[in-house]
Design an enzyme around this catalytic site. Structure first.
Site, PDB file in Angstrom:
ATOM      1  N   ASN A 187      52.049  42.812  50.690  1.00  0.00           N
ATOM      2  CA  ASN A 187      51.694  42.391  49.335  1.00  0.00           C
ATOM      3  C   ASN A 187      52.769  42.947  48.420  1.00  0.00           C
ATOM      4  O   ASN A 187      53.070  44.138  48.474  1.00  0.00           O
ATOM      5  CB  ASN A 187      50.313  42.988  48.970  1.00  0.00           C
ATOM      6  CG  ASN A 187      49.935  42.740  47.525  1.00  0.00           C
ATOM      7  OD1 ASN A 187      50.405  41.774  46.922  1.00  0.00           O
ATOM      8  ND2 ASN A 187      49.090  43.588  46.973  1.00  0.00           N
ATOM      9  N   GLU A 228      38.295  35.156  23.938  1.00  0.00           N
ATOM     10  CA  GLU A 228      37.783  35.486  25.273  1.00  0.00           C
ATOM     11  C   GLU A 228      36.952  34.308  25.819  1.00  0.00           C
ATOM     12  O   GLU A 228      37.055  33.945  26.992  1.00  0.00           O
ATOM     13  CB  GLU A 228      36.971  36.784  25.213  1.00  0.00           C
ATOM     14  CG  GLU A 228      36.219  37.170  26.475  1.00  0.00           C
ATOM     15  CD  GLU A 228      37.085  37.360  27.719  1.00  0.00           C
ATOM     16  OE1 GLU A 228      38.318  37.367  27.608  1.00  0.00           O
ATOM     17  OE2 GLU A 228      36.511  37.449  28.819  1.00  0.00           O
ATOM     18  N   ARG A 282      41.528  37.976  45.735  1.00  0.00           N
ATOM     19  CA  ARG A 282      42.888  38.397  45.402  1.00  0.00           C
ATOM     20  C   ARG A 282      43.917  37.294  45.633  1.00  0.00           C
ATOM     21  O   ARG A 282      45.041  37.360  45.123  1.00  0.00           O
ATOM     22  CB  ARG A 282      43.284  39.603  46.247  1.00  0.00           C
ATOM     23  CG  ARG A 282      42.448  40.817  45.974  1.00  0.00           C
ATOM     24  CD  ARG A 282      42.885  41.948  46.855  1.00  0.00           C
ATOM     25  NE  ARG A 282      44.216  42.407  46.533  1.00  0.00           N
ATOM     26  CZ  ARG A 282      44.490  43.320  45.636  1.00  0.00           C
ATOM     27  NH1 ARG A 282      43.527  43.890  44.968  1.00  0.00           N
ATOM     28  NH2 ARG A 282      45.730  43.693  45.390  1.00  0.00           N
TER      29      ARG A 282
END
Ligand code: M6R
Length: 604
Positions: free
Chosen positions: A99, A479, A27
């Site tokens: 956060n 992609e 993260r």
């Protein structure tokens, strides 16, 4: 963005917090920190800039008293990734991790400075620590202080807060950013994501927005942020297997997750096909009423590419027209869709701020909203009227792989659901989808790794890589280019093959590499013409597709199994993912945690 962990229970907490942080590293990873109670009841805060291993070195040999502890892994928004700016932040007895982004930080900071508070970091988080401290001086109770302290705060936050004067207690609250509670045996957790504590418990509860949770080893109590009204806590078991959050025999999560693609498809289909796989059931959509007059997909990054494939699938199998929009652009435009349109947000994490914002705008404008997400209970499931879950399991690598495969499987299911059951096209397509996990498994099991390595080296040696494709191959091309860019940091771009001659072909010269998926059999002859144009200008071409059909049709560089067009998407995606993966590993990059990126982008 950042990752938060909080622990309340009888065990030594520093080791638990560090282990949990290692599972949240995807993260954010520019600095980290931990706060725990030492022997004399004082809170120790240890922080380090850089990777989590730096923090692990700093806390080596330290132990915390049983009770509570909090930890944080940061992806900088306010202030450079230094030790001073790393969390936890402290004000008097209050220590917290955060956060999110506080929008009125400047006003609040000025007010606090005027009242004698001093700041030791450039973060917006320190403002929260002071606000809660100020409130604690009046309230003398941590949960009440958190509620009062946050009353004038604008923006998004997920917080875990401890107080030196209240050692067994941890308070968590969220608005915008995610937090999940975990219930173990006589211990409780709070984290930004389930994998953080999956090793210790599968019993989870997503913390609802603007609800304050107080955790101790005795239990969890919840109350509303606005007025303190008590709420029940209801935990449910997640089906995720803790082993899915481990690397196992693989070097990187990304590699493992590529090979989990077939299982992601299989699990996503599970329970959604009728007897003998004859039809598709999506009972989650029944509450929306009749089929939509139009579908508008909104998403970001890889999820946007899954949406582009979804458009092609739905338009070819059903009469429903489809649009696809980039979420961050969509939310600031007037919405003029047909009455009865469904706006469908696709998001692996279910926490992407732009996708959430887009769905919120659509709902306010009166459109029915649907979420396609991999995370049950995530924010997007609260925003949308109906949710379709992909079941890829936890995806840890920042580059999305198996989650993309599961998204494609789900939009394919949706296309079949909206199509006419009696249509032979729909029947054939359903049969191909049902066969695809086994075929993909077989394909990946026998994949030519030497060839992947050779081609990856060729990609690394090129000055620039252009991915081209038409029809089905266009989303695959963009992609593939995204995957390559985000983990190898090499210049790459994706274009519709037909667009090449309107500009990008000027880039083509020796040293430029073209990567062309060739899954779309209908448009293959046109794609081959584009490839010839490139070869004529000195570019090198790598093609990925099933064997060709005639002398004019070249043998692809990487041969895929013969497929119905749609299942070819799975095989070609796996090859594109493997090429990016191998190129990044050969280049020595941190594959699972590429620079500057975060797994879920919870800020705009
Ligand atoms: O969680 P989401 O699907 O909403 O995330 C969207 C993008 O941030 C994500 O797909 C991103 O582009 C990936 N890193 C791509 O591999």
């Amino acid at each position: 963005m950042c990752g938060i962990i909080g622990y309340a229970g009888p065990r030594e907490p520093v080791g638990i917090v560090l282990e949990a942080l290692s599972r949240l590293e995807y993260r954010g990873y520019d600095s980290s920190g931990v706060a725990f109670f030492g022997k004399e009841g004082k809170i120790s805060v240890v922080r380090a800039s850089g990777k989590l291993s730096r923090l692990a070195e700093s806390v080596q040999g330290m132990t915390g008293s049983p009770g509570t502890a909090i930890g944080h892994i940061r992806w900088a928004t306010h202030g450079a990734p230094t030790e001073e700016n790393a969390h936890p932040h402290r004000s008097g007895p209050i220590v917290l991790v955060h956060n999110g982004i506080i929008e009125n930080e400047r006003t609040l900071r000025r007010e606090l400075v005027g009242q004698g508070y001093s700041f030791s970091s450039e973060t917006d988080t320190e403002v929260l620590a002071h606000l809660i401290h100020r409130a604690y001086r009046e309230e003398g109770d941590l949960a009440r202080a958190v509620r009062k302290g946050l009353s004038g705060v604008e923006g998004s936050y997920a917080l875990a807060v401890v107080c030196e004067e209240s050692p067994g207690e941890l308070v968590a609250v969220r608005k915008g950013a995610p937090l999940i509670l975990g219930e173990g045996e006589g211990e409780f957790f709070v984290a930004s994501d389930v994998p953080a504590f999956l090793k210790w418990t599968r019993r989870v509860m997503p913390l609802p927005p603007e609800v304050v949770a107080t955790l101790s080893s005795k239990g969890v109590s919840l109350c509303r942020l606005s007025d303190g009204l008590g709420l029940p806590a209801v935990f449910e078991e997640v089906p995720w297997d803790p082993v899915q959050a481990e690397k196992g025999q693989y070097r990187h999560f990304m590699e493992k997750e590529i090979f989990e693609g077939p299982r992601a498809i299989m699990d996503t289909l599970e329970g959604r096909l009728g007897e003998e796989n004859s039809r598709v059931f999506l009972p989650e959509l029944v509450r929306l009423g009749p089929n939509p007059t139009e579908i508008v997909f909104v998403a970001c990054g890889t999820s946007y590419h899954a949406a582009l494939l979804g458009r092609l699938m739905i338009e070819s199998l059903s009469p429903v027209p489809v649009r696809v929009e980039i979420a961050s652009e969509f939310r600031y435009r007037p919405l003029r869709f047909r009455r009865g349109a469904w706006v469908i947000g696709i998001s692996q994490s279910g926490e992407t701020a732009d996708t959430l914002g887009a769905l919120e705008v659509a709902r306010k404008e009166g459109y029915l909203t649907v979420a396609i997400t991999n995370v049950g209970g995530s924010s997007i499931t609260r925003e949308a009227e109906a949710t379709l879950l992909t079941r890829a399991g936890p995806e840890i690598g920042v580059a999305s792989t198996k989650a993309f495969i599961a998204q494609v499987a789900l939009v394919w299911l949706l296309a079949l659901y909206l199509g006419r059951r009696e249509s032979p096209d729909v029947r054939d397509s359903l049969a191909a989808l049902v066969r695809s996990p086994a075929r993909m498994e077989g394909f990946l099991g026998a994949v030519d790794r030497d060839l992947i390595d050779r081609l990856s080296r060729q990609i690394l040696a090129a000055r620039f890589a252009i991915f081209i494709g038409r029809g089905i191959d266009y989303p695959l091309a963009i992609e593939g280019a995204l995957k390559l860019k985000e983990i190898t940091y090499r210049p790459a771009d994706g274009y519709p093959g037909g667009e090449l001659k309107h500009g990008p072909i000027a880039l083509v010269e020796p040293g430029v590499l073209i990567v062309a998926p060739l899954v779309d059999t209908r448009l293959r002859p046109k794609e081959i013409s584009n490839i010839r144009e490139i070869e004529a200008r000195g570019g090198t071409v790598i093609t990925i597709g099933p064997p060709g059909s005639g002398a004019e049709d070249p043998v692809p560089t990487f041969i895929l199994p013969v497929s119905s067009e749609w299942d070819g998407v799975f095989y070609a995606s796996a090859v594109l993912q493997l090429l990016a993966y191998r190129a990044a590993s050969i280049a020595g990059n941190d594959v699972d945690q590429p620079r500057n990126l975060a797994k879920s982008v919870t800020v705009e």
